[in-house]
Design an enzyme around this catalytic site. Structure first.
Site, PDB file in Angstrom:
ATOM      1  N   TYR A  12     -15.093   4.492   7.593  1.00 31.43           N
ATOM      2  CA  TYR A  12     -15.519   3.140   7.220  1.00 31.43           C
ATOM      3  C   TYR A  12     -16.985   2.860   7.534  1.00 31.43           C
ATOM      4  O   TYR A  12     -17.335   1.799   8.036  1.00 31.43           O
ATOM      5  CB  TYR A  12     -14.608   2.100   7.888  1.00 31.43           C
ATOM      6  CG  TYR A  12     -13.280   1.995   7.172  1.00 31.43           C
ATOM      7  CD1 TYR A  12     -13.154   1.225   6.016  1.00 31.43           C
ATOM      8  CD2 TYR A  12     -12.169   2.706   7.605  1.00 31.43           C
ATOM      9  CE1 TYR A  12     -11.948   1.159   5.334  1.00 31.43           C
ATOM     10  CE2 TYR A  12     -10.958   2.640   6.927  1.00 31.43           C
ATOM     11  CZ  TYR A  12     -10.865   1.856   5.791  1.00 31.43           C
ATOM     12  OH  TYR A  12      -9.677   1.780   5.111  1.00 31.43           O
ATOM     13  N   HIS A  61       0.861  -1.190   0.000  1.00 32.63           N
ATOM     14  CA  HIS A  61       0.000   0.000   0.000  1.00 32.63           C
ATOM     15  C   HIS A  61       0.894   1.236   0.000  1.00 32.63           C
ATOM     16  O   HIS A  61       1.839   1.310   0.787  1.00 32.63           O
ATOM     17  CB  HIS A  61      -0.872  -0.023   1.260  1.00 32.63           C
ATOM     18  CG  HIS A  61      -1.960   0.985   1.261  1.00 32.63           C
ATOM     19  ND1 HIS A  61      -1.738   2.326   1.465  1.00 32.63           N
ATOM     20  CD2 HIS A  61      -3.292   0.856   1.051  1.00 32.63           C
ATOM     21  CE1 HIS A  61      -2.896   2.971   1.400  1.00 32.63           C
ATOM     22  NE2 HIS A  61      -3.852   2.112   1.152  1.00 32.63           N
ATOM     23  N   HIS A 116      -7.660   0.304  -4.372  1.00 35.87           N
ATOM     24  CA  HIS A 116      -8.530   1.096  -3.493  1.00 35.87           C
ATOM     25  C   HIS A 116      -8.913   2.333  -4.297  1.00 35.87           C
ATOM     26  O   HIS A 116      -8.024   3.084  -4.720  1.00 35.87           O
ATOM     27  CB  HIS A 116      -7.758   1.601  -2.274  1.00 35.87           C
ATOM     28  CG  HIS A 116      -7.351   0.540  -1.305  1.00 35.87           C
ATOM     29  ND1 HIS A 116      -6.582   0.816  -0.201  1.00 35.87           N
ATOM     30  CD2 HIS A 116      -7.633  -0.779  -1.244  1.00 35.87           C
ATOM     31  CE1 HIS A 116      -6.389  -0.290   0.488  1.00 35.87           C
ATOM     32  NE2 HIS A 116      -7.007  -1.280  -0.127  1.00 35.87           N
ATOM     33  N   ASP A 126     -13.015   3.180  -0.986  1.00 35.24           N
ATOM     34  CA  ASP A 126     -12.184   3.447   0.183  1.00 35.24           C
ATOM     35  C   ASP A 126     -12.930   4.384   1.105  1.00 35.24           C
ATOM     36  O   ASP A 126     -14.140   4.513   1.018  1.00 35.24           O
ATOM     37  CB  ASP A 126     -10.838   3.989  -0.291  1.00 35.24           C
ATOM     38  CG  ASP A 126      -9.712   3.652   0.664  1.00 35.24           C
ATOM     39  OD1 ASP A 126      -9.999   3.324   1.825  1.00 35.24           O
ATOM     40  OD2 ASP A 126      -8.547   3.732   0.262  1.00 35.24           O
ATOM     41  N   HIS A 127     -12.196   5.056   1.968  1.00 37.29           N
ATOM     42  CA  HIS A 127     -12.833   5.907   2.973  1.00 37.29           C
ATOM     43  C   HIS A 127     -14.035   6.638   2.406  1.00 37.29           C
ATOM     44  O   HIS A 127     -13.958   7.224   1.325  1.00 37.29           O
ATOM     45  CB  HIS A 127     -11.853   6.975   3.456  1.00 37.29           C
ATOM     46  CG  HIS A 127     -10.589   6.394   3.975  1.00 37.29           C
ATOM     47  ND1 HIS A 127      -9.438   7.116   4.058  1.00 37.29           N
ATOM     48  CD2 HIS A 127     -10.301   5.167   4.439  1.00 37.29           C
ATOM     49  CE1 HIS A 127      -8.481   6.366   4.552  1.00 37.29           C
ATOM     50  NE2 HIS A 127      -8.983   5.162   4.786  1.00 37.29           N
ATOM     51  N   CYS A 175      -3.695   2.578  -4.898  1.00 36.90           N
ATOM     52  CA  CYS A 175      -4.617   3.338  -4.042  1.00 36.90           C
ATOM     53  C   CYS A 175      -4.685   4.788  -4.520  1.00 36.90           C
ATOM     54  O   CYS A 175      -3.724   5.538  -4.383  1.00 36.90           O
ATOM     55  CB  CYS A 175      -4.170   3.253  -2.593  1.00 36.90           C
ATOM     56  SG  CYS A 175      -5.203   4.238  -1.494  1.00 36.90           S
TER      57      CYS A 175
HETATM   58  C1  DNO Z   1      -6.586   3.200   5.502  1.00 36.13           C
HETATM   59  C2  DNO Z   1      -6.016   2.051   4.829  1.00 36.13           C
HETATM   60  C3  DNO Z   1      -4.642   1.743   5.330  1.00 36.13           C
HETATM   61  C4  DNO Z   1      -4.190   0.421   4.775  1.00 36.13           C
HETATM   62  C5  DNO Z   1      -2.815   0.022   5.191  1.00 36.13           C
HETATM   63  C6  DNO Z   1      -2.372  -1.189   4.448  1.00 36.13           C
HETATM   64  O1  DNO Z   1      -7.745   3.277   5.672  1.00 36.13           O
HETATM   65  O2  DNO Z   1      -6.058   2.187   3.461  1.00 36.13           O
HETATM   66  O3  DNO Z   1      -4.654   1.690   6.722  1.00 36.13           O
HETATM   67  O4  DNO Z   1      -5.045  -0.575   5.217  1.00 36.13           O
HETATM   68  O5  DNO Z   1      -1.912   1.038   5.005  1.00 36.13           O
HETATM   69  O6  DNO Z   1      -1.409  -1.835   5.179  1.00 36.13           O
END
Ligand code: DNO
Length: 356
Positions: free
Chosen positions: A330, A206, A271, A316-317, A244
């Site tokens: 989340y 990531h 992501h 994602d978020h 991401c």
């Molecule tokens: C945040 C996530 C990160 C991700 C880590 C992967 O919400 O995208 O915390 O899970 O960096 O190890």
């Protein structure tokens, strides 16, 4: 595109698998054993229980996010070999239960960083926010206070045992510059990738979030150059990326559509989310809609569709909308809206491809 949804486990998430089941197109759950201390081996019985629970709802459990990396491995100290052996054992165990991708990161001390977890947006919702000036004016301990007072839930990457050792970790990282961190990442990958190949698993790193150094700690996965260099560590198909958009994309110099074109085929996991970047360097997480933020998600999905991307994807978020009480970033609602936007783009672009 194999759509998934991140879920923190029974008793650890406000969202349930019943609810996720009703979001169109979701095939799998992105999971982890969140209670395990970093560095411990994930035991077969624990994995089995979680995987079977997820599968009982008709989902696959092929993506784990994350098996976190112990700081000794990032620091390259005398304890790293023991922790690498533990990591290998976890990989073997996960492979036995059909896991295909492990998402991980190599950020020293902290995982993702924001200065406000509930910043108001003009539409009345709140979202994760990064205020540059505030971050520049505080120290790591004040940042930890912000996080612990804003959320009653333990956030991933903010393990309590680590938070008690902040001073000590900062001392240890004085010896570690970017080159040294690359070296330690290379050492780790060259040890674990052969085990991944045997277990049928791909590692998917990531990027750093945000993609720049904070508090003087090195961060190396911050740009296209970083991704390129990662791939030079090993040609193994198990050496992959988590593409991401939100983390790399909060630096406007990172063109996410171009990065999708170049790196999708080495990214078993994606992501996808949007952020709005302000001129002063602050950024806030908006809805996924392209016009709400600064990242060209239309271009990103178009590029993935043109490449017939078959990897795992998750929204994602999200914002916190409709008064939802949830883990910061989340919740159910905004991530479900995000999925529908991604589904719409995907269907539009893949049908154009078929017609064309
Ligand atoms: C945040 C996530 C990160 C991700 C880590 C992967 O919400 O995208 O915390 O899970 O960096 O190890």
């Amino acid at each position: 595109m194999n759509m998934t949804f991140r879920w923190y486990g029974r008793g650890n998430d406000t969202v349930t698998l019943d609810q996720i089941k009703q979001i169109p197109s979701v095939k799998g759950i992105v999971w982890a054993l969140h209670e395990k201390p970093v560095g411990d081996v994930w035991m077969k019985e624990e994995i089995k229980e979680e995987v079977e629970y997820i599968q009982s709802y008709g989902f696959h459990a092929e993506v784990v996010e994350s098996v976190n990396i112990h700081e000794s491995i990032k620091l390259g100290n005398h304890e790293r070999n023991q922790y690498i052996e533990n990591y290998k054992q976890t990989i073997r165990h996960l492979g036995e239960f059909g896991v295909k991708v492990i998402c991980y990161n190599f950020m020293p001390v902290f995982d993702w960083i924001r200065t406000d977890l509930y910043h108001p947006l003009p539409d009345g919702s709140t979202a994760l926010f990064y205020e540059k000036q505030k971050l520049d004016s505080i120290g790591p301990n004040e940042l930890i206070d912000i996080f612990s007072s804003a959320s009653t839930m333990t956030l991933p990457g903010w393990e309590p045992e680590k938070l008690g050792r902040i001073q000590e970790l900062f001392e240890a990282y004085k010896e570690i510059d970017e080159e040294k961190l690359w070296e330690n990442l290379g050492y780790f990958l060259n040890e674990v990738l052969p085990v991944c190949e045997e277990a049928g698993i791909q590692m998917a790193i990531h990027p750093d979030d945000p993609p720049w150094s904070l508090f003087g700690l090195p961060r190396i996965l911050t740009s296209e150059e970083g991704l390129k260099r990662l791939l030079t560590i090993s040609d193994s198909p198990a050496n992959g990326i988590t593409f991401c958009t939100g983390s790399l994309g909060s630096n406007p110099r990172n063109d996410m559509e171009a990065i999708a074109c170049k790196f999708a085929n080495r990214s078993p996991f994606a992501h996808i989310r949007n952020v709005k970047i302000y001129e002063n360097g602050d950024f806030i997480e908006t809805s996924h809609l392209t016009s709400d933020g600064s990242i060209n998600l239309i271009g990103v999905v178009k590029s993935l569709a043109e490449q017939n991307y078959s990897g795992y994807v998750r929204p994602d978020h999200g914002r916190h909308i409709w008064k939802e009480q949830c883990r910061p970033g989340y919740g159910l609602y905004d991530r479900a809206l995000g999925i529908m936007y991604l589904n719409g783009l995907w269907d539009a672009f893949t049908s154009i491809n078929k017609e064309g």
